[in-house]
Write a protein that holds these residues in place. Sequence first.
Motif, short mmCIF file in Angstrom:
data_model
loop_
_atom_site.label_atom_id
_atom_site.label_comp_id
_atom_site.label_asym_id
_atom_site.label_seq_id
_atom_site.Cartn_x
_atom_site.Cartn_y
_atom_site.Cartn_z
N ARG A 1 -7.97 8.17 -6.11
CA ARG A 1 -7.51 6.82 -5.83
C ARG A 1 -8.74 5.90 -5.81
O ARG A 1 -9.76 6.25 -5.23
CB ARG A 1 -6.79 6.73 -4.48
CG ARG A 1 -5.32 7.13 -4.64
CD ARG A 1 -5.01 8.35 -3.86
NE ARG A 1 -3.58 8.66 -3.93
CZ ARG A 1 -3.13 9.86 -4.17
NH1 ARG A 1 -3.95 10.85 -4.39
NH2 ARG A 1 -1.83 10.10 -4.20
N LYS A 2 -8.62 4.74 -6.42
CA LYS A 2 -9.79 3.88 -6.59
C LYS A 2 -10.19 3.16 -5.32
O LYS A 2 -11.36 2.88 -5.11
CB LYS A 2 -9.52 2.86 -7.70
CG LYS A 2 -9.45 3.50 -9.08
CD LYS A 2 -9.32 2.43 -10.16
CE LYS A 2 -9.31 3.06 -11.54
NZ LYS A 2 -9.17 2.04 -12.61
N GLU A 3 -9.22 2.83 -4.48
CA GLU A 3 -9.56 2.11 -3.26
C GLU A 3 -8.83 2.73 -2.07
O GLU A 3 -7.63 2.55 -1.90
CB GLU A 3 -9.20 0.63 -3.37
CG GLU A 3 -9.64 -0.18 -2.15
CD GLU A 3 -9.33 -1.65 -2.25
OE1 GLU A 3 -9.54 -2.37 -1.26
OE2 GLU A 3 -8.86 -2.09 -3.32
N VAL A 4 -9.56 3.44 -1.25
CA VAL A 4 -9.02 4.06 -0.05
C VAL A 4 -9.35 3.18 1.14
O VAL A 4 -10.50 2.82 1.37
CB VAL A 4 -9.61 5.47 0.16
CG1 VAL A 4 -9.15 6.05 1.49
CG2 VAL A 4 -9.21 6.39 -0.98
N LEU A 5 -8.33 2.80 1.91
CA LEU A 5 -8.54 1.96 3.08
C LEU A 5 -8.75 2.78 4.34
O LEU A 5 -9.47 2.35 5.25
CB LEU A 5 -7.34 1.03 3.28
CG LEU A 5 -7.04 0.04 2.16
CD1 LEU A 5 -5.86 -0.83 2.54
CD2 LEU A 5 -8.24 -0.80 1.83
N TYR B 1 -4.04 3.97 0.82
CA TYR B 1 -4.76 3.50 -0.36
C TYR B 1 -3.96 2.44 -1.12
O TYR B 1 -2.75 2.26 -0.91
CB TYR B 1 -5.07 4.67 -1.30
CG TYR B 1 -3.83 5.38 -1.79
CD1 TYR B 1 -3.21 5.03 -2.98
CD2 TYR B 1 -3.27 6.42 -1.04
CE1 TYR B 1 -2.07 5.67 -3.43
CE2 TYR B 1 -2.13 7.07 -1.47
CZ TYR B 1 -1.53 6.70 -2.67
OH TYR B 1 -0.39 7.33 -3.09
N GLU C 1 -8.74 7.07 5.84
CA GLU C 1 -8.57 8.51 5.66
C GLU C 1 -8.72 9.18 7.02
O GLU C 1 -9.66 8.89 7.76
CB GLU C 1 -9.61 9.05 4.69
CG GLU C 1 -9.48 10.52 4.39
CD GLU C 1 -10.53 11.02 3.40
OE1 GLU C 1 -10.30 12.07 2.79
OE2 GLU C 1 -11.56 10.35 3.26
N GLU D 1 -2.28 2.83 -7.79
CA GLU D 1 -2.94 2.65 -9.09
C GLU D 1 -2.40 1.44 -9.83
O GLU D 1 -3.15 0.68 -10.43
CB GLU D 1 -2.74 3.91 -9.94
CG GLU D 1 -3.66 4.00 -11.15
CD GLU D 1 -5.10 4.27 -10.75
OE1 GLU D 1 -6.00 3.96 -11.55
OE2 GLU D 1 -5.33 4.76 -9.64
N LEU E 1 -3.93 9.68 3.98
CA LEU E 1 -4.70 8.84 3.07
C LEU E 1 -3.93 7.55 2.82
O LEU E 1 -2.80 7.57 2.33
CB LEU E 1 -4.94 9.56 1.74
CG LEU E 1 -5.97 8.95 0.79
CD1 LEU E 1 -7.37 9.08 1.38
CD2 LEU E 1 -5.91 9.63 -0.57
N HIS F 1 -4.04 -1.73 -8.80
CA HIS F 1 -5.37 -1.91 -9.38
C HIS F 1 -5.26 -2.44 -10.81
O HIS F 1 -6.02 -3.28 -11.25
CB HIS F 1 -6.12 -0.58 -9.37
CG HIS F 1 -6.82 -0.30 -8.07
ND1 HIS F 1 -7.91 -1.01 -7.66
CD2 HIS F 1 -6.56 0.61 -7.11
CE1 HIS F 1 -8.31 -0.55 -6.47
NE2 HIS F 1 -7.50 0.42 -6.13
N LEU G 1 0.83 -1.19 0.00
CA LEU G 1 0.00 0.00 0.00
C LEU G 1 0.87 1.25 0.00
O LEU G 1 2.09 1.18 0.17
CB LEU G 1 -0.91 0.00 1.23
CG LEU G 1 -1.78 -1.24 1.43
CD1 LEU G 1 -2.53 -1.16 2.76
CD2 LEU G 1 -2.76 -1.41 0.27
#
Length: 330
Positions: A300-304, A317, A306, A320, A315, A323, A281
Amino acid sequence: LSFAAGKPYMEVYSEMVSQGELLSTRIIRNYLNQNIHKTIWVDARNYVKTDYNYIDARVDWDITKQNIKSRIPEFAKDAIVITQGFIGSNGEGKTTTLGREGSDFSAAIFATGLNAESVTVWKDVPGVMTADPSKMPDAIIIPALSYTDASEMTYYGASIIHPRTIKPLAQNGIKLYVRPFNAPQELGTVIGAEKAGKHPASFILKTRQVFIDFKVTDFTFIDERKLSLIFNALDQLNIKINLMQNSAVSFSICIDKKFDKVEKLVERLSDTFNIEMRDNLEMLTVKGYDQEALDKIYDRKEVLLEQKSKDVYHLLYVPEQKHKELSESA
């Protein structure tokens, strides 16, 4: 180099990576002696004493300062003293290392022992900048920072200075200059006690992050006793938390992926917690953020995770590229 069979991996690693400092400082010593000025070469391991962690070792300050104070000034009367950064030794005389950017930390250690007025570290960038210029071309230099702001930036992952460099300098009022070696006439950044005023938002990226979620197994809550088990294990393994968050039934942390420390942590705590883990990550920290700074952050497509506080935005995440790999494999 030859190493005895059966030595722990970390011990062998420290012996190996220390050779660069030992060899390069001998080369510098010989060059200066022949061309510029008389020098004396000293082995930093005889002065910087640490605990028994071979990686990211902790300094024994009392012994180290006494070693430096009692011996180095005599050498410096008639010659330039050349020594190494990054390395020390434990109570058995075995080589230990001080972690990433450990040479900066070594400079602070020697400066503290000598009650120096200032320390200068030379870098391949103009000074402390608002972002890594290789990743954000519009990054600008920060001319002045307080010890507090600089310490926070290193804690969150600013790679230009070792995280432990600031503390001994701040405690002794020693200024730190961060200057470019390819433009030595430039002033760079000065870090000191004076309030430097509000500086532009700084973007700090940490890669190779691991997100670990500890969930209770007995339907009770994450209370102080359970938290103490986690923090005790982190302390024993010398693991720093980059980010943390807790709820009634779980406690989550983000840490660096270093050697086998993650595996050892999970092994120690797996009997007490259900543990879920994500690795590979990235964590982006924006210090001194405003809306304009946050608008610069691409989607960002997938934030774990914040988090926002008054002055700091975090942040965590999935990068990219990860993904892209997942979509291609699907």
